[in-house]
Design a protein around this motif. Structure first.
Motif, short mmCIF file in Angstrom:
data_model
loop_
_atom_site.label_atom_id
_atom_site.label_comp_id
_atom_site.label_asym_id
_atom_site.label_seq_id
_atom_site.Cartn_x
_atom_site.Cartn_y
_atom_site.Cartn_z
N THR A 180 0.83 -1.22 0.00
CA THR A 180 0.00 0.00 0.00
C THR A 180 0.86 1.27 0.00
O THR A 180 0.63 2.19 0.78
N VAL A 181 1.83 1.29 -0.89
CA VAL A 181 2.76 2.42 -0.99
C VAL A 181 2.69 3.09 -2.37
O VAL A 181 2.72 4.32 -2.48
N LEU A 182 2.54 2.27 -3.40
CA LEU A 182 2.70 2.76 -4.78
C LEU A 182 1.85 4.00 -5.07
O LEU A 182 2.32 4.96 -5.68
N GLY A 183 0.60 3.99 -4.62
CA GLY A 183 -0.31 5.10 -4.92
C GLY A 183 0.09 6.42 -4.30
O GLY A 183 -0.40 7.48 -4.68
N GLU A 184 1.00 6.37 -3.33
CA GLU A 184 1.45 7.62 -2.69
C GLU A 184 2.65 8.23 -3.40
O GLU A 184 3.08 9.33 -3.06
N ILE A 185 3.21 7.49 -4.36
CA ILE A 185 4.41 7.97 -5.04
C ILE A 185 3.99 8.74 -6.29
O ILE A 185 3.29 8.19 -7.15
N PRO A 186 4.38 10.01 -6.40
CA PRO A 186 3.86 10.82 -7.51
C PRO A 186 4.35 10.36 -8.88
O PRO A 186 3.58 10.29 -9.82
N ASP A 187 5.64 10.02 -9.00
CA ASP A 187 6.19 9.65 -10.31
C ASP A 187 6.51 8.15 -10.28
O ASP A 187 7.64 7.72 -10.04
N ARG A 188 5.47 7.35 -10.53
CA ARG A 188 5.62 5.90 -10.37
C ARG A 188 6.59 5.28 -11.40
O ARG A 188 7.38 4.41 -11.04
N PRO A 189 6.58 5.71 -12.67
CA PRO A 189 7.56 5.13 -13.60
C PRO A 189 9.00 5.36 -13.14
O PRO A 189 9.85 4.48 -13.25
N ARG A 190 9.24 6.53 -12.57
CA ARG A 190 10.61 6.79 -12.09
C ARG A 190 10.96 5.88 -10.91
O ARG A 190 12.08 5.36 -10.81
N ALA A 191 9.99 5.68 -10.01
CA ALA A 191 10.23 4.78 -8.87
C ALA A 191 10.52 3.36 -9.36
O ALA A 191 11.39 2.67 -8.84
N MET A 192 9.79 2.94 -10.41
CA MET A 192 10.03 1.60 -10.97
C MET A 192 11.44 1.51 -11.54
O MET A 192 12.12 0.50 -11.41
N GLY A 193 11.87 2.59 -12.19
CA GLY A 193 13.23 2.62 -12.74
C GLY A 193 14.26 2.47 -11.63
O GLY A 193 15.26 1.76 -11.77
N GLU A 194 14.00 3.12 -10.50
CA GLU A 194 14.92 3.03 -9.37
C GLU A 194 14.92 1.61 -8.79
O GLU A 194 15.98 1.07 -8.45
N LEU A 195 13.73 1.01 -8.69
CA LEU A 195 13.66 -0.36 -8.16
C LEU A 195 14.39 -1.33 -9.09
O LEU A 195 15.11 -2.22 -8.65
N ARG A 196 14.22 -1.13 -10.37
CA ARG A 196 14.91 -1.98 -11.34
C ARG A 196 16.43 -1.83 -11.20
O ARG A 196 17.18 -2.80 -11.27
N ARG A 197 16.86 -0.60 -10.99
CA ARG A 197 18.31 -0.34 -10.87
C ARG A 197 18.90 -1.06 -9.65
O ARG A 197 19.97 -1.66 -9.74
N VAL A 198 18.20 -1.03 -8.50
CA VAL A 198 18.81 -1.58 -7.28
C VAL A 198 18.63 -3.09 -7.14
O VAL A 198 19.37 -3.74 -6.41
N LEU A 199 17.61 -3.64 -7.85
CA LEU A 199 17.42 -5.10 -7.77
C LEU A 199 18.44 -5.80 -8.65
O LEU A 199 18.71 -5.36 -9.78
N ARG A 200 18.96 -6.91 -8.17
CA ARG A 200 19.87 -7.70 -9.02
C ARG A 200 19.03 -8.36 -10.12
O ARG A 200 17.81 -8.56 -9.93
N PRO A 201 19.64 -8.72 -11.25
CA PRO A 201 18.88 -9.42 -12.29
C PRO A 201 18.24 -10.68 -11.70
O PRO A 201 18.89 -11.44 -10.99
N GLY A 202 16.95 -10.85 -11.95
CA GLY A 202 16.23 -12.00 -11.39
C GLY A 202 15.69 -11.73 -9.99
O GLY A 202 14.95 -12.55 -9.44
#
Ligand SMILES: C[S@@+](CC[C@H](N)C(=O)[O-])C[C@H]1O[C@@H](n2cnc3c(N)ncnc32)[C@H](O)[C@@H]1O
Length: 213
Positions: free
Chosen positions: A143-165
């Motif tokens: 229950t966090v995503l809806g509070e983030i104003p720029d969701r595509p950017r947050a996804m980009g950040e999550l993708r960056r910090v997660l290891r492949p897989g």
């Protein structure tokens, strides 16, 4: 007769509670904008919440294991954090990042009280994660995503910090005024290169798990 009267009072009370809840939900959905204020954080610990969001069984869907480095994005006051810390175990690390310092302060107190030493609260923004590339095995948002104003950017950040897989898990509940529809979450994650792993329905909500590219 007395039983009927008691039943009527109970029904009226439940109806009144539901009415007030729905009005508040609609007001917050349309008027709040931004994160739930710390002054309202007690609602995250509502006594009925375990009925719709039981901690252990929700966390079990997130596919992390003992020894993993896990990011809990938007932990609030830590409804899930103590249990998540236990599940990651002494060899693992739980990084808890929230944009509101008072939430982090309350979370820190809770972790100290429960003697959870492998969880690390920090203040920060989902739009600019203070973490190295490929540094986490799993990340989850409840229950966090809806509070983030720029969701595509947050996804980009999550993708960056997660290891492949690495696994990204997103859990949404209709009880939250910032509820996000399943289709929009799926589209958002796919657009950032995540692949759907799993999708389960829950009481008043759902959890989706994705693999990082
Ligand atoms: C509705 S609360 C949910 C808290 C917790 N996940 C739970 O389920 O009890 C959302 C949390 O996300 C945090 N949050 C909102 N926007 C954020 C952002 N851009 N970066 C980090 N945390 C954020 C809020 O401060 C708040 O603590």
């Amino acid at each position: 007769m007395r039983v009927l009267r008691v039943l009527l009072v109970v029904l009226l009370a439940a109806g009144g509670f539901l009415f007030v809840y729905v009005v508040q939900w609609l007001r917050e959905r349309h008027a709040r904008g931004g994160p739930i204020p710390f002054s309202r954080a007690h609602i995250l610990e509502h006594p009925l919440r375990p009925l719709i969001h039981p901690q252990r069984s929700t966390l079990e869907k997130f596919r992390f294991k003992p020894g993993d480095t896990v990011l809990e994005l938007g932990p609030g006051i830590g409804y899930f954090t103590v249990e998540a810390g236990r599940m990651v175990g002494p060899e693992g690390r739980l990084l808890c990042l929230d944009i509101q310092p008072p939430m982090i302060g309350a979370l820190r107190g809770r972790l100290e009280e429960r003697n959870v030493t492998n969880a690390h609260p920090m203040a920060g923004d989902a739009l600019n994660l203070p973490l190295a590339d490929n540094s986490v095995d799993a990340a989850f948002l409840v229950t966090v995503l809806g509070e983030i104003p720029d969701r595509p950017r947050a996804m980009g950040e999550l993708r960056r910090v997660l290891r492949p897989g690495g696994v990204l898990s997103i859990s949404e509940s209709l009880a939250d005024p910032d509820y996000q529809l399943e289709d929009s979450v799926r589209d958002l994650c796919r657009a950032s290169g995540f692949e759907v792993l799993d999708h389960s329905r829950e009481r008043l909500g759902y959890t989706m798990c994705f693999a990082a590219p």
